[in-house]
Design an enzyme around this catalytic site. Structure first.
Site, PDB file in Angstrom:
ATOM      1  N   HIS A   1     -54.970  75.337-111.686  1.00 49.74           N
ATOM      2  CA  HIS A   1     -53.615  74.847-111.392  1.00 49.74           C
ATOM      3  C   HIS A   1     -52.514  75.838-111.753  1.00 49.74           C
ATOM      4  O   HIS A   1     -51.357  75.655-111.348  1.00 49.74           O
ATOM      5  CB  HIS A   1     -53.359  73.514-112.100  1.00 49.74           C
ATOM      6  CG  HIS A   1     -53.786  73.490-113.544  1.00 49.74           C
ATOM      7  ND1 HIS A   1     -53.236  74.294-114.503  1.00 49.74           N
ATOM      8  CD2 HIS A   1     -54.726  72.738-114.168  1.00 49.74           C
ATOM      9  CE1 HIS A   1     -53.814  74.041-115.665  1.00 49.74           C
ATOM     10  NE2 HIS A   1     -54.728  73.102-115.498  1.00 49.74           N
TER      11      HIS A   1
ATOM     12  N   GLU B   1     -59.558  76.688-119.629  1.00 48.27           N
ATOM     13  CA  GLU B   1     -59.911  77.387-118.391  1.00 48.27           C
ATOM     14  C   GLU B   1     -59.341  76.723-117.150  1.00 48.27           C
ATOM     15  O   GLU B   1     -59.330  77.312-116.074  1.00 48.27           O
ATOM     16  CB  GLU B   1     -61.436  77.474-118.268  1.00 48.27           C
ATOM     17  CG  GLU B   1     -62.088  78.324-119.345  1.00 48.27           C
ATOM     18  CD  GLU B   1     -63.597  78.390-119.189  1.00 48.27           C
ATOM     19  OE1 GLU B   1     -64.109  77.746-118.248  1.00 48.27           O
ATOM     20  OE2 GLU B   1     -64.256  79.079-119.991  1.00 48.27           O
TER      21      GLU B   1
ATOM     22  N   GLU C   1     -53.001  66.718-111.980  1.00 51.16           N
ATOM     23  CA  GLU C   1     -53.660  67.903-112.508  1.00 51.16           C
ATOM     24  C   GLU C   1     -53.996  67.618-113.971  1.00 51.16           C
ATOM     25  O   GLU C   1     -53.227  66.955-114.674  1.00 51.16           O
ATOM     26  CB  GLU C   1     -52.773  69.144-112.398  1.00 51.16           C
ATOM     27  CG  GLU C   1     -52.424  69.548-110.972  1.00 51.16           C
ATOM     28  CD  GLU C   1     -53.617  69.946-110.132  1.00 51.16           C
ATOM     29  OE1 GLU C   1     -54.663  70.329-110.729  1.00 51.16           O
ATOM     30  OE2 GLU C   1     -53.528  69.880-108.895  1.00 51.16           O
TER      31      GLU C   1
END
Length: 457
Positions: free
Chosen positions: A284, A279, A237
């Site tokens: 996630h 953002e 991520e």
């Protein structure tokens, strides 16, 4: 030349930095030699370098040496990068003392350097790894004994001041066995923790749940014994889509698979990106507040690199993950992960297998009827677990299906139950309007991508 000698060299580190060991397995025409040692506070790269130095120094100068290492850092450093380092007078080079020592040790010698994939079952490499861990064990035991001696002496001195007959009451120091941690801390000593077992260079051993480096580094041990090439199903991520524009990794998750079996071993790390997540939090669900006490990438780079190196990385849209990982490892002073790992992109596999269809991870989950999981937010380890199911399904197998477990009779029963059914399928030809739409779509595709469309052939 008097003889040809083959060396396998390897390093290991528990914590990185932390307790480390080096090993050199030397095979001569007359026999084998097993060298090992270690240091109480070091890094994996320093142990890899020390293994090469000690192994080469052990051999006669006039012997031809064939050196095998699973560290591309060592192999490429001594054969390629070192020339530039010398020209720049070792500026900005990590571990310059060991690189200079290795360079001096190699002078006037005939050496062939080779890279070997680590933990792939090669006897020479496995032996070097065992020796490296022996070196770490030996130093760890010595350090533990030394710490215990200092604790004992300090406590004895303290007790003598208050009780003059201490020696008569407790001549062997049995009262020191259960020293509370608070008392150890008062003497400003740091006892060696038993929770710093190494996993970085030996995936088959049983690591602790987290390292002494930072509690957010979570590595779980393998639950089953499996032998063969390691595959790591991985996901990351990030703070955004563009590693070139400063976006950073904030989470890494990977699970281990060997011979199509999930071993139970995994790694999961949250990382402070040293910048706002922005953002991307809507994707996630990981906030700046959550990440503020997490380690930076530089702090976890060595541990993560050790766990991943030498394995086949399997990722969905692998180019995205590998670009970020390569960038992060280079920033931390290591080589690009893509240089020490094979990479398989399940998105490319899905596009080839299901052309013209949606091939997102969610779409593949639905297509292969993978058990549903809550994906309100993306998570690296969760997505890695889902991807492992998808990968096994796409490559022709289920997670719990094991052909080896079928008995001969079961296989026979399965074969006898098959029936040949012939069906005449109707042929439905497209209309003129449908053909025109198809031709228009093909032209638009070719204009957009600049290459012929598969469906236009």
């Amino acid at each position: 030349m008097s003889q040809t000698i083959t060396l396998y060299v390897d390093g290991a580190c528990r914590g990185n930095p932390g307790l480390g060991g080096w090993g050199a397995y030397v095979i001569t025409e007359n026999g084998e030699h097993k060298l090992f040692g270690g240091e109480a506070q070091t890094t994996n790269n320093r142990m890899e370098l020390t293994a090469a130095i000690e192994g080469i120094a052990f051999c006669p100068v006039d012997a031809k040496l064939i050196v095998w290492t699973d560290s591309k850092y060592v192999k490429q450093g001594i054969t390629e990068w070192i020339h530039g380092w010398k020209k720049k007078n070792w500026k900005d080079v990590k571990n310059p003392d060991l690189w200079q020592k290795l360079d001096a040790t190699c002078q006037q010698r005939d050496i062939e350097w080779h890279w070997i994939k680590g933990h792939a079952g090669h006897p020479g490499n496995e032996m070097a790894d065992q020796l490296a861990n022996l070196g770490a064990d030996q130093v760890g035991q010595q350090h533990l004994q030394s710490s215990e001696t200092i604790i004992s002496e300090s406590t004895v001195s303290s007790e003598k001041k208050s009780e003059s007959d201490w020696l008569l009451d407790d001549p062997f120091g049995f009262d020191l066995i259960d020293i509370p941690e608070e008392k150890i801390g008062s003497n400003e000593l740091e006892p060696v923790s038993s929770e710093t077992e190494n996993w970085g260079n030996s995936p088959m051993c049983e690591p602790a749940e987290s390292t002494s480096l930072h509690p957010q580094i979570k590595i779980t041990p393998a639950q089953i014994e499996a032998y063969g090439p390691r595959q790591l199903i991985l996901d990351t991520e990030t703070t955004g889509f563009y590693y070139q524009d400063g976006d950073r990794i904030i989470e890494v998750g990977a699970i281990e698979m060997i011979n199509r079996k999930l071993t139970g071993s995994s790694i999961h790390i949250y990382i402070n990106p040293e910048k706002p997540v922005g953002e991307s939090e809507t994707v996630h669900g990981i906030s700046d507040e959550f990440l503020k006490d997490k380690p930076t990438y530089a702090e976890i780079a060595d541990v993560l690199f050790d766990y991943l190196k030498g394995a086949e990385i399997i990722a969905h849209n692998a180019t995205f993950d590998m670009n970020f990982l390569d960038m992060e490892f280079k920033r931390a002073g290591l080589v690009a992960l893509s240089e020490v790992c094979e990479v398989t992109d399940t998105l490319a596999m899905a596009k080839s297998k299901h052309p013209g269809q949606k091939n997102s991870l969610d779409a593949l989950v639905r297509r292969y009827e993978i058990p549903a999981r809550d994906r309100t937010f993306h998570g690296a380890l969760l997505d890695a677990e889902i991807l492992s199911d998808v990968y096994l399904a796409m490559t022709g197998g289920q997670v719990s299906f094991d052909m080896d477990a079928l008995s001969h009779s079961e296989q026979q029963n399965g074969q006898s139950g098959r029936r040949l059914v012939q069906i005449d399928l109707p042929v439905i030809l497209p209309s003129a309007e449908e053909l025109d739409k198809h031709e228009t779509w093909v032209k638009q595709y070719e204009e957009k991508h600049g290459e012929p469309c598969f469906f236009g052939k």
